[in-house]
Every structure is written in C-alpha cells, then in structure tokens.
Design a protein around this motif. Structure first.
Motif, PDB file in Angstrom:
ATOM      1  N   ASP A 173       1.961 -48.778 -54.456  1.00 59.21           N
ATOM      2  CA  ASP A 173       3.345 -48.413 -54.141  1.00 59.21           C
ATOM      3  C   ASP A 173       3.523 -46.917 -53.906  1.00 59.21           C
ATOM      4  OD1 ASP A 173       4.307 -50.987 -54.232  1.00 59.21           O
ATOM      5  OD2 ASP A 173       4.772 -50.885 -56.373  1.00 59.21           O
ATOM      6  N   SER A 174       2.437 -46.162 -53.836  1.00 55.79           N
ATOM      7  CA  SER A 174       2.537 -44.721 -53.614  1.00 55.79           C
ATOM      8  C   SER A 174       3.026 -44.430 -52.207  1.00 55.79           C
ATOM      9  CB  SER A 174       1.175 -44.048 -53.806  1.00 55.79           C
ATOM     10  OG  SER A 174       0.757 -44.116 -55.139  1.00 55.79           O
ATOM     11  N   ALA A 175       3.602 -43.243 -52.053  1.00 52.17           N
ATOM     12  CA  ALA A 175       4.059 -42.784 -50.741  1.00 52.17           C
ATOM     13  C   ALA A 175       3.793 -41.292 -50.629  1.00 52.17           C
ATOM     14  CB  ALA A 175       5.545 -43.065 -50.563  1.00 52.17           C
ATOM     15  N   ILE A 176       3.410 -40.879 -49.441  1.00 53.06           N
ATOM     16  CA  ILE A 176       3.140 -39.475 -49.153  1.00 53.06           C
ATOM     17  C   ILE A 176       4.046 -39.065 -47.999  1.00 53.06           C
ATOM     18  CG2 ILE A 176       1.416 -37.839 -48.296  1.00 53.06           C
ATOM     19  CD1 ILE A 176      -0.726 -39.754 -49.508  1.00 53.06           C
ATOM     20  N   VAL A 177       4.683 -37.902 -48.129  1.00 54.52           N
ATOM     21  CA  VAL A 177       5.483 -37.350 -47.032  1.00 54.52           C
ATOM     22  C   VAL A 177       4.931 -35.973 -46.714  1.00 54.52           C
ATOM     23  CG1 VAL A 177       7.755 -36.594 -46.253  1.00 54.52           C
ATOM     24  CG2 VAL A 177       7.543 -38.660 -47.638  1.00 54.52           C
ATOM     25  N   VAL A 178       4.584 -35.783 -45.454  1.00 51.07           N
ATOM     26  CA  VAL A 178       4.060 -34.511 -44.963  1.00 51.07           C
ATOM     27  C   VAL A 178       5.168 -33.843 -44.159  1.00 51.07           C
ATOM     28  CG1 VAL A 178       2.220 -33.444 -43.606  1.00 51.07           C
ATOM     29  CG2 VAL A 178       1.788 -35.603 -44.783  1.00 51.07           C
ATOM     30  N   LEU A 179       5.292 -32.524 -44.270  1.00 48.40           N
ATOM     31  CA  LEU A 179       6.310 -31.801 -43.509  1.00 48.40           C
ATOM     32  C   LEU A 179       5.687 -31.137 -42.293  1.00 48.40           C
ATOM     33  CD1 LEU A 179       8.395 -30.243 -46.373  1.00 48.40           C
ATOM     34  CD2 LEU A 179       8.987 -32.179 -44.951  1.00 48.40           C
ATOM     35  N   GLY A 180       6.316 -31.343 -41.145  1.00 47.09           N
ATOM     36  CA  GLY A 180       5.883 -30.720 -39.898  1.00 47.09           C
ATOM     37  C   GLY A 180       7.019 -29.898 -39.336  1.00 47.09           C
ATOM     38  N   GLY A 181       7.223 -29.973 -38.046  1.00 43.01           N
ATOM     39  CA  GLY A 181       8.293 -29.227 -37.408  1.00 43.01           C
ATOM     40  C   GLY A 181       8.402 -29.569 -35.939  1.00 43.01           C
ATOM     41  N   GLN A 182       9.401 -29.021 -35.271  1.00 45.71           N
ATOM     42  CA  GLN A 182       9.654 -29.355 -33.867  1.00 45.71           C
ATOM     43  C   GLN A 182       8.936 -28.456 -32.881  1.00 45.71           C
ATOM     44  OE1 GLN A 182      10.619 -32.038 -33.103  1.00 45.71           O
ATOM     45  NE2 GLN A 182      12.095 -32.787 -34.565  1.00 45.71           N
ATOM     46  N   ALA A 183       8.178 -27.471 -33.341  1.00 44.87           N
ATOM     47  CA  ALA A 183       7.439 -26.615 -32.404  1.00 44.87           C
ATOM     48  C   ALA A 183       6.436 -27.432 -31.600  1.00 44.87           C
ATOM     49  CB  ALA A 183       6.733 -25.484 -33.144  1.00 44.87           C
ATOM     50  N   LYS A 184       6.057 -28.599 -32.104  1.00 42.20           N
ATOM     51  CA  LYS A 184       5.145 -29.472 -31.353  1.00 42.20           C
ATOM     52  C   LYS A 184       5.805 -30.019 -30.100  1.00 42.20           C
ATOM     53  CE  LYS A 184       6.263 -33.600 -34.022  1.00 42.20           C
ATOM     54  NZ  LYS A 184       6.849 -34.422 -33.001  1.00 42.20           N
ATOM     55  N   GLU A 185       7.117 -30.187 -30.135  1.00 42.54           N
ATOM     56  CA  GLU A 185       7.862 -30.718 -28.992  1.00 42.54           C
ATOM     57  C   GLU A 185       8.454 -29.620 -28.124  1.00 42.54           C
ATOM     58  OE1 GLU A 185       7.824 -33.865 -28.320  1.00 42.54           O
ATOM     59  OE2 GLU A 185       6.897 -34.490 -30.198  1.00 42.54           O
ATOM     60  N   ARG A 186       8.836 -28.528 -28.755  1.00 41.38           N
ATOM     61  CA  ARG A 186       9.441 -27.397 -28.044  1.00 41.38           C
ATOM     62  C   ARG A 186       8.731 -26.109 -28.439  1.00 41.38           C
ATOM     63  NH1 ARG A 186      15.521 -28.342 -27.426  1.00 41.38           N
ATOM     64  NH2 ARG A 186      15.431 -29.869 -25.764  1.00 41.38           N
ATOM     65  N   PRO A 187       7.519 -25.901 -27.908  1.00 42.38           N
ATOM     66  CA  PRO A 187       6.824 -24.661 -28.257  1.00 42.38           C
ATOM     67  C   PRO A 187       7.544 -23.450 -27.668  1.00 42.38           C
ATOM     68  CG  PRO A 187       5.578 -25.922 -26.648  1.00 42.38           C
ATOM     69  CD  PRO A 187       6.758 -26.747 -27.022  1.00 42.38           C
ATOM     70  N   TYR A 188       7.333 -22.319 -28.256  1.00 42.06           N
ATOM     71  CA  TYR A 188       7.951 -21.077 -27.818  1.00 42.06           C
ATOM     72  C   TYR A 188       6.872 -20.002 -27.824  1.00 42.06           C
ATOM     73  CZ  TYR A 188       8.123 -20.817 -32.903  1.00 42.06           C
ATOM     74  OH  TYR A 188       7.796 -20.863 -34.235  1.00 42.06           O
ATOM     75  N   PRO A 189       7.096 -18.884 -27.149  1.00 44.81           N
ATOM     76  CA  PRO A 189       6.066 -17.835 -27.109  1.00 44.81           C
ATOM     77  C   PRO A 189       5.653 -17.406 -28.513  1.00 44.81           C
ATOM     78  CG  PRO A 189       7.816 -17.347 -25.550  1.00 44.81           C
ATOM     79  CD  PRO A 189       8.279 -18.529 -26.359  1.00 44.81           C
ATOM     80  N   GLY A 190       4.366 -17.363 -28.734  1.00 52.75           N
ATOM     81  CA  GLY A 190       3.836 -16.969 -30.039  1.00 52.75           C
ATOM     82  C   GLY A 190       3.699 -18.112 -31.024  1.00 52.75           C
ATOM     83  N   ALA A 191       3.979 -19.342 -30.581  1.00 50.46           N
ATOM     84  CA  ALA A 191       3.979 -20.484 -31.497  1.00 50.46           C
ATOM     85  C   ALA A 191       2.737 -21.357 -31.378  1.00 50.46           C
ATOM     86  CB  ALA A 191       5.218 -21.339 -31.246  1.00 50.46           C
ATOM     87  N   THR A 192       1.671 -20.825 -30.821  1.00 47.33           N
ATOM     88  CA  THR A 192       0.486 -21.650 -30.610  1.00 47.33           C
ATOM     89  C   THR A 192      -0.009 -22.280 -31.902  1.00 47.33           C
ATOM     90  OG1 THR A 192      -0.162 -20.304 -28.728  1.00 47.33           O
ATOM     91  CG2 THR A 192      -1.876 -21.655 -29.737  1.00 47.33           C
ATOM     92  N   THR A 193      -0.123 -21.491 -32.937  1.00 48.90           N
ATOM     93  CA  THR A 193      -0.654 -22.011 -34.200  1.00 48.90           C
ATOM     94  C   THR A 193       0.284 -23.027 -34.817  1.00 48.90           C
ATOM     95  OG1 THR A 193      -1.852 -19.957 -34.599  1.00 48.90           O
ATOM     96  CG2 THR A 193      -1.468 -21.380 -36.500  1.00 48.90           C
ATOM     97  N   VAL A 194       1.565 -22.692 -34.926  1.00 50.20           N
ATOM     98  CA  VAL A 194       2.502 -23.611 -35.582  1.00 50.20           C
ATOM     99  C   VAL A 194       2.688 -24.877 -34.747  1.00 50.20           C
ATOM    100  CG1 VAL A 194       4.677 -22.673 -34.680  1.00 50.20           C
ATOM    101  CG2 VAL A 194       4.614 -23.705 -36.935  1.00 50.20           C
TER     102      VAL A 194
END
Length: 154
Positions: A46-67
């Motif tokens: 019954d365990s659950a894991i939640v990982v946090l990401g972000g929207q830079a994967k969908e809307r990258p911006y200058p300087g956001a290559t790593t994130v």
C-alpha cells in the motif's frame, strides 16, 4: 580513483543554482548497486511515492537546460518505478508557477496570471493538496499531474 576537493586540500566549488554535480562514473555495476541500496524492504503493497518535477519540461526557457532535462526525466522515472516497484504506486506532481512561493515573492506576475485559464496561479496549498491526493488515492498510479491552473493550454 576520484577524491573530493576537501580531501585534496582544496575548497569545494559551490554549486551554481540549477547546476548538478558531475556524475560519479563506475566501471563495476555491482559497486554502483551498493551505492544506491534497494529500499524495497521498507515499502509495502500500500506504499506510495510522489516525486516533484516542474513545467520547464513543457515550456523550457533560456538557461533552463538542466532543470528542463531533470523535469522530463521525472516523467520517465515515474513510469519506470511504477513498473519496477509494483504494487507500490509512483506518481509525480509538476507544478507551474507557484505564485505564493518565496521564489516568486515580489516579482511581477500579472502576465503569467493572464495566461492562465483559471485566472490565478497555483499556490503552495494547491501543490500540497495534489501530493496528498496522489498519496491517498489507491487507484492512481504512474500519473504525472500538472498543477498549473491550465497554464500549459495557452
């Protein structure tokens, strides 16, 4: 063999915001497995894991290559771990701009709010509620949940 800067008598170079440390390379995969010990014994069905990401994967911006790369990797990680750790549930929350977070405090947000169909930005409470939902709902698995008020639609 690589040694740390401190062991070599040098001061460690501080990480620049958004920069990842250089990966440690191992030629022996058995050693790499020992570096990341399996935690399966601590998890139950019954365990659950939640990982946090972000929207830079969908809307990258200058300087956001790593994130942007890390955020996109979270999506793949969720799918892989949900398969490998089944029946443990693995999900992710990908918040957009969280208007009441300390990072955005005092910054002009009007243009971002105008681009959001709900007319407001996500709040820290919205993100916490999304995490709570993913942890509590036993039928949700391998989901990458956007918490952005529909920001990606525009």
């Amino acid at each position: 063999m690589r040694t740390t800067a401190r062991r070599q008598g040098r001061r460690p170079r501080p990480l620049v915001r958004g920069e990842l440390p250089r990966p440690v390379r191992h030629r022996d995969p058995r050693r790499a497995r020992r570096l990341v010990p399996p935690r399966r014994g601590r998890l139950h069905d019954d365990s659950a894991i939640v990982v946090l990401g972000g929207q830079a994967k969908e809307r990258p911006y200058p300087g956001a290559t790593t994130v942007a790369t890390v955020n996109a990797g979270v999506t793949g990680l969720v799918h892989t771990l949900a398969t490998e750790l089944a029946p443990v549930r693995v999900n992710a929350v990908h918040p957009g701009v969280v208007g009441d977070s300390p990072f955005w405090s005092g910054k002009p947000l009007g243009a971002l709010i105008d681009r959001t169909p709900t007319g407001r930005l996500a709040t820290m409470r919205d993100v916490a509620d999304a995490v709570d939902f993913l942890l509590g709902n036993r039928s949700v698995n391998a989901v990458n949940l956007s918490v952005d008020g529909g920001w990606l639609l525009r």
